[in-house]
Design a protein around this motif. Sequence first.
Motif, PDB file in Angstrom:
ATOM      1  N   LYS A  23       0.856  -1.173   0.000  1.00  0.00           N
ATOM      2  CA  LYS A  23       0.000   0.000   0.000  1.00  0.00           C
ATOM      3  C   LYS A  23       0.895   1.226   0.000  1.00  0.00           C
ATOM      4  O   LYS A  23       1.649   1.462   0.949  1.00  0.00           O
ATOM      5  N   LYS A  24       0.828   2.011  -1.058  1.00  0.00           N
ATOM      6  CA  LYS A  24       1.719   3.156  -1.246  1.00  0.00           C
ATOM      7  C   LYS A  24       1.279   4.352  -0.407  1.00  0.00           C
ATOM      8  O   LYS A  24       0.087   4.661  -0.297  1.00  0.00           O
ATOM      9  N   GLY A  25       2.264   5.008   0.220  1.00  0.00           N
ATOM     10  CA  GLY A  25       2.043   6.297   0.846  1.00  0.00           C
ATOM     11  C   GLY A  25       1.380   6.297   2.202  1.00  0.00           C
ATOM     12  O   GLY A  25       1.013   7.356   2.715  1.00  0.00           O
ATOM     13  N   LYS A  26       1.249   5.120   2.824  1.00  0.00           N
ATOM     14  CA  LYS A  26       0.580   5.074   4.121  1.00  0.00           C
ATOM     15  C   LYS A  26       1.140   3.939   4.964  1.00  0.00           C
ATOM     16  O   LYS A  26       1.370   2.843   4.455  1.00  0.00           O
ATOM     17  N   LEU A  27       1.346   4.204   6.245  1.00  0.00           N
ATOM     18  CA  LEU A  27       1.743   3.170   7.186  1.00  0.00           C
ATOM     19  C   LEU A  27       0.472   2.642   7.828  1.00  0.00           C
ATOM     20  O   LEU A  27      -0.188   3.337   8.598  1.00  0.00           O
ATOM     21  N   LEU A  28       0.119   1.408   7.486  1.00  0.00           N
ATOM     22  CA  LEU A  28      -1.171   0.851   7.874  1.00  0.00           C
ATOM     23  C   LEU A  28      -1.155   0.229   9.265  1.00  0.00           C
ATOM     24  O   LEU A  28      -0.165  -0.395   9.671  1.00  0.00           O
ATOM     25  N   SER A  29      -2.270   0.371   9.953  1.00  0.00           N
ATOM     26  CA  SER A  29      -2.481  -0.333  11.212  1.00  0.00           C
ATOM     27  C   SER A  29      -2.937  -1.754  10.913  1.00  0.00           C
ATOM     28  O   SER A  29      -3.274  -2.094   9.772  1.00  0.00           O
ATOM     29  N   ILE A  30      -2.965  -2.595  11.924  1.00  0.00           N
ATOM     30  CA  ILE A  30      -3.454  -3.961  11.756  1.00  0.00           C
ATOM     31  C   ILE A  30      -4.909  -3.945  11.292  1.00  0.00           C
ATOM     32  O   ILE A  30      -5.303  -4.709  10.402  1.00  0.00           O
ATOM     33  N   ASP A  31      -5.715  -3.049  11.853  1.00  0.00           N
ATOM     34  CA  ASP A  31      -7.116  -2.952  11.433  1.00  0.00           C
ATOM     35  C   ASP A  31      -7.227  -2.545   9.968  1.00  0.00           C
ATOM     36  O   ASP A  31      -8.077  -3.055   9.232  1.00  0.00           O
ATOM     37  N   GLU A  32      -6.383  -1.626   9.532  1.00  0.00           N
ATOM     38  CA  GLU A  32      -6.422  -1.173   8.138  1.00  0.00           C
ATOM     39  C   GLU A  32      -5.957  -2.267   7.184  1.00  0.00           C
ATOM     40  O   GLU A  32      -6.506  -2.425   6.088  1.00  0.00           O
ATOM     41  N   VAL A  33      -4.948  -3.022   7.583  1.00  0.00           N
ATOM     42  CA  VAL A  33      -4.519  -4.160   6.768  1.00  0.00           C
ATOM     43  C   VAL A  33      -5.663  -5.150   6.636  1.00  0.00           C
ATOM     44  O   VAL A  33      -5.952  -5.662   5.541  1.00  0.00           O
ATOM     45  N   SER A  34      -6.340  -5.412   7.729  1.00  0.00           N
ATOM     46  CA  SER A  34      -7.471  -6.332   7.707  1.00  0.00           C
ATOM     47  C   SER A  34      -8.545  -5.853   6.742  1.00  0.00           C
ATOM     48  O   SER A  34      -9.092  -6.635   5.953  1.00  0.00           O
ATOM     49  N   ALA A  35      -8.855  -4.559   6.762  1.00  0.00           N
ATOM     50  CA  ALA A  35      -9.866  -4.006   5.854  1.00  0.00           C
ATOM     51  C   ALA A  35      -9.440  -4.146   4.400  1.00  0.00           C
ATOM     52  O   ALA A  35     -10.251  -4.481   3.532  1.00  0.00           O
ATOM     53  N   CYS A  36      -8.156  -3.900   4.118  1.00  0.00           N
ATOM     54  CA  CYS A  36      -7.650  -4.037   2.747  1.00  0.00           C
ATOM     55  C   CYS A  36      -7.805  -5.471   2.252  1.00  0.00           C
ATOM     56  O   CYS A  36      -8.221  -5.711   1.109  1.00  0.00           O
ATOM     57  N   LEU A  37      -7.464  -6.423   3.093  1.00  0.00           N
ATOM     58  CA  LEU A  37      -7.521  -7.819   2.677  1.00  0.00           C
ATOM     59  C   LEU A  37      -8.957  -8.301   2.527  1.00  0.00           C
ATOM     60  O   LEU A  37      -9.253  -9.143   1.673  1.00  0.00           O
ATOM     61  N   GLU A  38      -9.868  -7.783   3.321  1.00  0.00           N
ATOM     62  CA  GLU A  38     -11.278  -8.148   3.186  1.00  0.00           C
ATOM     63  C   GLU A  38     -11.862  -7.574   1.902  1.00  0.00           C
ATOM     64  O   GLU A  38     -12.711  -8.182   1.255  1.00  0.00           O
ATOM     65  N   PHE A  39     -11.406  -6.391   1.533  1.00  0.00           N
ATOM     66  CA  PHE A  39     -11.936  -5.710   0.355  1.00  0.00           C
ATOM     67  C   PHE A  39     -11.544  -6.425  -0.936  1.00  0.00           C
ATOM     68  O   PHE A  39     -12.326  -6.526  -1.876  1.00  0.00           O
ATOM     69  N   LYS A  40     -10.318  -6.931  -0.992  1.00  0.00           N
ATOM     70  CA  LYS A  40      -9.809  -7.565  -2.208  1.00  0.00           C
ATOM     71  C   LYS A  40     -10.329  -8.993  -2.346  1.00  0.00           C
ATOM     72  O   LYS A  40     -10.518  -9.696  -1.366  1.00  0.00           O
ATOM     73  N   GLU A  41     -10.515  -9.405  -3.579  1.00  0.00           N
ATOM     74  CA  GLU A  41     -10.894 -10.782  -3.872  1.00  0.00           C
ATOM     75  C   GLU A  41      -9.827 -11.405  -4.777  1.00  0.00           C
ATOM     76  O   GLU A  41      -9.132 -10.723  -5.501  1.00  0.00           O
TER      77      GLU A  41
END
Length: 339
Positions: A23-41
């Motif tokens: 993920k470019k330009g952002k240091l993600l939290s664990i919650d944000e990583v989780s949201a990214c992975l849920e969003f993608k298929e």
Amino acid sequence: MASNGDLDLTEIRGLRGSPGYFKKGKLLSIDEVSACLEFKEHLNDARENMKFYISNVKTDQFFKLNIEFPITKLRHVTTEDCMRCIVQEQYIGIGNNIKPEPLKDLSCWSAEFPPKEELPYEQAFEKVQRIVPTWDAEPFQEEIKDQFASSPAFDNSSSRYGNFVFSFPLSDLLKAYKSQHCQNGDPQLKVLGTAMYSQEIAHMVIVHSPDTDRYDKLPMVQTVSSTAESLPFFYRKEEDGELYWRPESTSGGLRVTISEGGEIYTCPLNKTRTGKFCVWNHLIVAFHLPDSKYLVIPEKQLLENLSACEPAMPYLKDPRTNLSKAEAEEIIKELKNSQ
């Protein structure tokens, strides 16, 4: 609610083809990583592995400690052949450049931390005590101490990337980078992004020349007061000008967990005797070296700052390069004696 753009990921491949995301330009939290992975298929295997590990720990209050660590030293780990080449040529380059666009032309270094006994465990335990005010945390003190700063990011004794460690003060590397690559000002320090693998969530910061416009859209590393209500994961402290990192997870596994309600308890040991598997944070400082450029470091300094470490599993370089620490130390001793 996060927008689709906030959740976009780029697929990347680590050493030996290990799959991951960026993920470019952002240091993600664990919650944000989780949201990214849920969003993608239809993502690669790393998605399912990381989703599993995050599900183990997402609500655990142990990941709300956010202890700050000063970043004063960096390490670059490599194999024997690469080490000999670096010493002979007196420079460190970008290594394997088969990377997606955001990660091209970079020399990557990890943060190096003091020995575990010098890390601020007392701060971590005090925060645990505040999280579980109605429970007695004292019986869990040794387990908490063992799991604090127990991840590969804090392990100076071993590495998955080789047996030879070049370790330098960050200030020395920035000074060398400025003199060699910054003709019109000071090095720029920006948030490059977050790389995610099966268990590792790597916060990446980039150092680049003010002469390039390639990273214009990336946010600068913030300068903040230690009294600010909200602190980012990586920042420069206004009071002393030093750089600090506040990871969520410093543990490779959990023997002690803390529920959302503040209950504290121990987990059964797994086959690696670490307890519950979890994700862990890593800090990477990347120096931008375009057009086959490199960071020149005199041979004397390279040898003075060269040491050996044990191989860690999973070992991500060619298995034939895997040595014991004793073998690596003997090679370094012979190299220094030959100078």
